[in-house]
Design a protein around this motif. Structure first.
Motif, short mmCIF file in Angstrom:
data_model
loop_
_atom_site.label_atom_id
_atom_site.label_comp_id
_atom_site.label_asym_id
_atom_site.label_seq_id
_atom_site.Cartn_x
_atom_site.Cartn_y
_atom_site.Cartn_z
N THR A 54 18.01 6.17 7.74
CA THR A 54 16.98 6.87 5.59
C THR A 54 18.17 6.05 4.99
O THR A 54 18.33 5.98 4.10
N GLU A 92 10.84 3.49 2.72
CA GLU A 92 10.60 4.04 3.86
C GLU A 92 8.52 4.35 3.62
O GLU A 92 8.58 4.07 4.14
N ASP A 168 13.07 -0.61 5.80
CA ASP A 168 12.74 0.75 6.58
C ASP A 168 11.60 1.22 6.76
O ASP A 168 10.18 1.24 6.57
N GLU A 169 11.57 1.15 8.37
CA GLU A 169 10.19 1.17 9.37
C GLU A 169 9.05 0.46 8.30
O GLU A 169 7.91 0.83 8.29
MG LIG Z 1 13.86 7.41 7.11
#
Ligand SMILES: [Mg+2]
Ligand SMILES: Nc1ncnc2c1ncn2[C@@H]1O[C@H](COP(=O)(O)OP(=O)(O)OP(=O)(O)O)[C@@H](O)[C@H]1O
Lengths: 312, 533
Positions: A54, A92, A168-169
């Motif tokens: 991140t 995220e 992010d994810e």
């Molecule tokens: Mg992360």
């Protein structure tokens, strides 16, 4: 490998130290990372929790300032806001305005780009349908479930039809259907010639869709390469059979011995990226400070120990 | 509160603004340069330069579209966070207000004073705190919840965030203010029984000087021992005269003179009999003195009105003939009309101050004055929003609220004090020198006029004091002088709000804060990572 094509992201010697209010060092989140990401590829950024994925993304976007090193993203420095015209970012956790509903959210972010009103309305509508939120388009985001928030977050990242998408994810919190849709979407983006950078902990998915991956551990780059090459193991064979009884296993062993082969392991088959991941992380913990090694194998020379390397 | 404030000097104001801006910018730049160079040597220089270039570029490419998007969002946020509940408080306040305010007084104008003061005070005390809190907490919340992260990963410049927030909150404040003030206006009109009470007089004030009982010019009249020394008194039945010089800009057929003098009796006399006052118009150049035909019996505690016609006839003392003169032709010199006021009752005194006697031009509608005062509140709201949003760019909500609140308090009450320390008024020059000089004098038991010994110590002390004074000068010019924003008392006492003395400075002060605040906000958001602070 498509080294010849234009590098959309160039990272050179990037380091990040988080400091507290008084400027004292708290964490070294990234250590001297160098990385190129090319146009049109799907790039996977892997690593255990807290390995700096991140952080890397935020540095790319200019949300954080690099302690050292340089970033060129779409040919511009990270601090240049105008690069964002062509970037889509899914954070995220979806940091959105909870008092807006889905439509208003997309409309708001759309207004931040130079998109004509009619086009903005059309995109808003299309994206809401794409992420399957048509039934909830008038509800405020504070009533949304985690997966629904994730979906609207994704839609928000695509409102400007970006050339570079940072996810992010992306699959965290999504149901299996959503995960599948997400994968299809990423493939579609690649087919449209866009560049996708994603972090994920779902290694099977990463293996499925990523062209190249990097594995980070404790802020250091451990593995970088194309998925295909990294996972190719030419000197081993994996045989998949139905469940064997212990006697049968012994028989198989005997047969293999006859052919001068040894059993390295007999196991339930696992995805090989998962293997690579585990091996990389375990080695990294054993021998901290070790630098980038293709295919996850340790170098023969003793690893150079850097003074500030933190072993965990 | 009826005296015309000094006219606002726009050029001087702009000059001071420029000086203050320049000082702040050079201090800021100096600190940045020193910090950058000590931290990273030559490279630091380029970093600062790069930052400056980016600043210019960011301001040049400011996009109204994005600013508007952010202000719309801010507005929605405030509404959805139920900021408009303030209307409920307002409504409740007004439902019960009439219980407490009715039946106060039968004096004309007093009723209006009570209602107008109540409405305007209630409105500002409701809107200002709400706006202060809203705009102090908005941005820090945005940063804390990281929703700002998503915004700044779009092509949004940080100055657009600041400006968008300011405009959004201003819109909220404007909406609340408009609804409340219009309601308040209707309410006042319904409460005040006598329509004619709702006046909005446009006064022209004059300069006041005196002649003492022997006819010798003096600056002040007699002090009868009042605690508040605003009014000077002239002695009745003597040569004591109050001389008023009014500027004449227009030439109406009738000049309305309105006065409100105070009587001070040295003997009781006939209480029913009021004091008699003689007004005369005087042309100093030609020596022409025209007494107004009738003496005026002044009513104490209320206003007296005298109408002066354009043409006056009087009996010449020498020839005994009637002479007709034109007020503007024969009695006005250099655009100034001189009016002498004398009290005719022996041993009684007539008290007056500058605000007690004025030419009353054609009245404006009550609405004009009322909404001008509302505009004053609006400007104050703008200022509060600008300051709050700026403060919230670098500190969290509670600290920002406290900061802006203190600024307002200081700006409201401490400007005269700072001006006094800065020796701006030569008459009140402080003796004994600055902070360190006076400490030195105290320690050495020197009196405040003894010269200090020549030497290094004295020079150092003077230099440090000088620097302190300069700092204070800066502080004084950075903190807004909010006394000009107080316009309600004019309307409440039935006067129009002077443009030059009150409206203009309020507008200029508010505008003066826009650019510096935008810069401060921009830098606070740009130079910092927006991780939760
Ligand atoms: Mg992360
Ligand atoms: N705002 C912050 N202040 C201080 N340290 C931070 C901050 N954000 C992250 N870190 C630290 O930086 C390191 C890397 O964090 P980062 O969020 O990049 O990890 P990640 O790879 O994204 O992990 P995850 O898989 O859990 O998302 C961690 O040690 C973390 O504690």
């Amino acid at each position: 490998m498509s080294n010849e094509t234009e590098a959309v992201i160039q990272i050179r010697n990037l380091s990040k130290v988080y400091r507290d209010f008084w400027g004292r060092k708290k964490v070294q989140a990234l250590k001297s990372l160098s990385l190129d990401i090319h146009k049109g590829e799907v790039f996977g950024l892997l690593g255990p929790n807290g390995s700096g994925k991140t952080t890397t993304m935020k540095l790319l976007l200019g949300l954080l300032f690099a302690t050292e090193g340089e970033i060129k993203i779409l040919g511009k420095p990270a601090s240049d806001v105008s690069k964002n015209e062509r970037i889509g970012y899914l954070p995220e956790e979806s940091y959105l305005y909870r008092f807006l509903n889905a439509e208003e959210t997309l409309d708001f972010y759309g207004r931040l780009f130079d998109i004509p009103a009619a086009e903005r309305r059309k995109r808003t509508d299309d994206l809401i349908k794409m992420v399957d939120l048509d039934h909830a388009r008038r509800r405020q985001l504070k009533e949304y479930s985690k997966g629904m928030t994730r979906r609207i977050g994704l839609a928000q990242a695509l409102i400007n039809n970006p050339d570079l998408v940072l996810l992010d994810e992306p699959t965290s919190g999504l149901d299996p259907l959503g995960t599948r849709d997400m994968k299809n979407l990423i493939r579609k983006l690649r087919d449209e010639g866009k560049t996708v950078v994603m972090c994920s902990h779902l290694l099977a998915d990463v293996q499925d869709i990523c062209d190249r991956i990097a594995i980070l551990h404790a802020g250091e780059l451990k593995v970088l390469g194309s998925v295909e090459e990294l996972l190719k193991k030419e000197n081993s064979t994996q045989i998949l059979t139905s469940k064997l009884s212990p006697e049968a296993v012994n028989d198989v062993k005997a047969v293999l011995e006859k052919h001068n082969a040894t059993i390295e392991s007999i196991d339930h088959p696992t995805s090989s990226l998962e293997d690579l991941f585990h091996r990389t992380v375990e080695r990294s913990i054993e021998r901290p400070g070790e630098r980038f090694v293709p295919s996850g194998e340790p170098k023969n020379e003793p690893a150079e120990e850097t003074a500030e390397a933190e072993s965990t | 509160m009826t005296i015309q404030p000094a006219d606002f000097d726009l050029a001087a104001g702009l000059l001071q603004w420029g000086k203050a801006m320049l000082s702040v910018i050079s201090i800021f730049l100096g600190v940045a340069l020193v910090a950058a160079v000590t931290a990273s040597g030559k490279k630091g220089l380029f970093t600062v330069l790069d930052g400056l270039i980016r600043t210019v570029r960011d301001f040049a490419s400011l996009s109204p579209r994005r600013v508007l998007a952010i202000s719309r969002l801010t507005f929605k946020e405030a509404v959805r966070r139920k900021a408009l509940l303030v209307f409920v408080v307002f409504a409740v306040l007004f439902m019960f207000a009439s219980w407490f305010l009715t039946g106060e007084s039968h004096r004309p104008g007093a009723q209006m004073k009570v209602y107008v003061t109540f409405v305007l005070t209630a409105v500002s005390w409701l809107v200002l705190p709400v706006m202060l809190l809203l705009s102090c907490w908005g941005l820090p919340e945005d940063i804390r919840l990281r929703s700002l992260h998503t915004v700044v990963t779009k092509p949004v410049r940080r100055n657009e965030v600041v400006l968008g927030r300011i405009l959004g909150f201003s819109a909220v404040g404007t909406l609340i203010l408009v609804v409340m003030s219009v309601t308040g206006f209707v309410w006042v009109q319904r409460q005040v029984s006598d329509e004619t009470d709702l006046t909005c007089r446009v006064p022209v004030y004059g300069e006041l000087s005196f002649l003492d009982r022997l006819g010798v010019p003096t600056e002040k009249g007699v002090n009868v021992g009042d605690i508040i020394e605003t009014r000077s008194f002239i002695e009745g039945g003597t040569n004591a005269t109050a001389i008023w010089k009014f500027p004449i800009a227009s030439q109406p057929d009738e000049l309305r003179l309105e006065s409100r003098f105070e009587a001070f009796r040295t003997w009781k006399g006939d209480m029913e009999q009021t004091l008699r006052v003689q007004f005369s118009l005087v042309n100093e150049a030609t020596g022409l003195k025209v007494p107004l035909p009738n003496t005026v019996n002044i009513a104490e505690f209320s206003t007296n009105e005298v109408i002066v016609n354009k043409t006056l006839t009087y009996k010449d003392n020498i020839t005994g003939k009637d002479v007709t003169v034109d007020v503007y032709q024969d009695l006005t010199t250099d655009g100034t009309l001189q009016i002498h006021v004398q009290c005719l009752d022996r041993n009684q005194y007539l008290g007056m101050s500058q605000g007690d006697f004025f030419i009353r031009l054609a009245d404006r509608s009550f609405a004009t004055g009322y909404f001008k005062a509302v505009a004053g509140i609006w400007l104050l709201i703008m200022l509060v929003v600008i300051l709050s949003v700026t403060a919230s760019c670098f500190v969290k909500g509670p600290v920002a609220s406290l900061l802006v609140f203190s600024l307002i308090i200081i700006g409201q009450f401490f400007h005269p004090f700072m001006a006094k320390i800065l020796n701006e008024n030569p008459e009140e020059k402080l003796k004994g020198g600055g902070t360190f000089e006076s400490i030195y004098r105290l320690v050495r038991h020197m009196n405040e006029t003894t010269a200090l010994p020549e030497g290094f110590l004295t020079n150092t002390i003077k230099a440090v004091d000088g620097a302190l004074v300069n700092c204070l000068w800066l502080v004084q010019h950075i903190i807004p002088d909010l006394s000009t924003f107080k316009m309600a008392p004019y309307v409440a006492s039935g006067f129009d709000i002077p443009w030059n003395g009150s409206m203009l400075p309020a507008i200029v002060i508010t505008l003066g804060y826009v650019i510096p605040c935008l810069l401060i906000g921009y830098f606070s958001l740009s130079l910092r990572e927006l991780e939760a602070k």
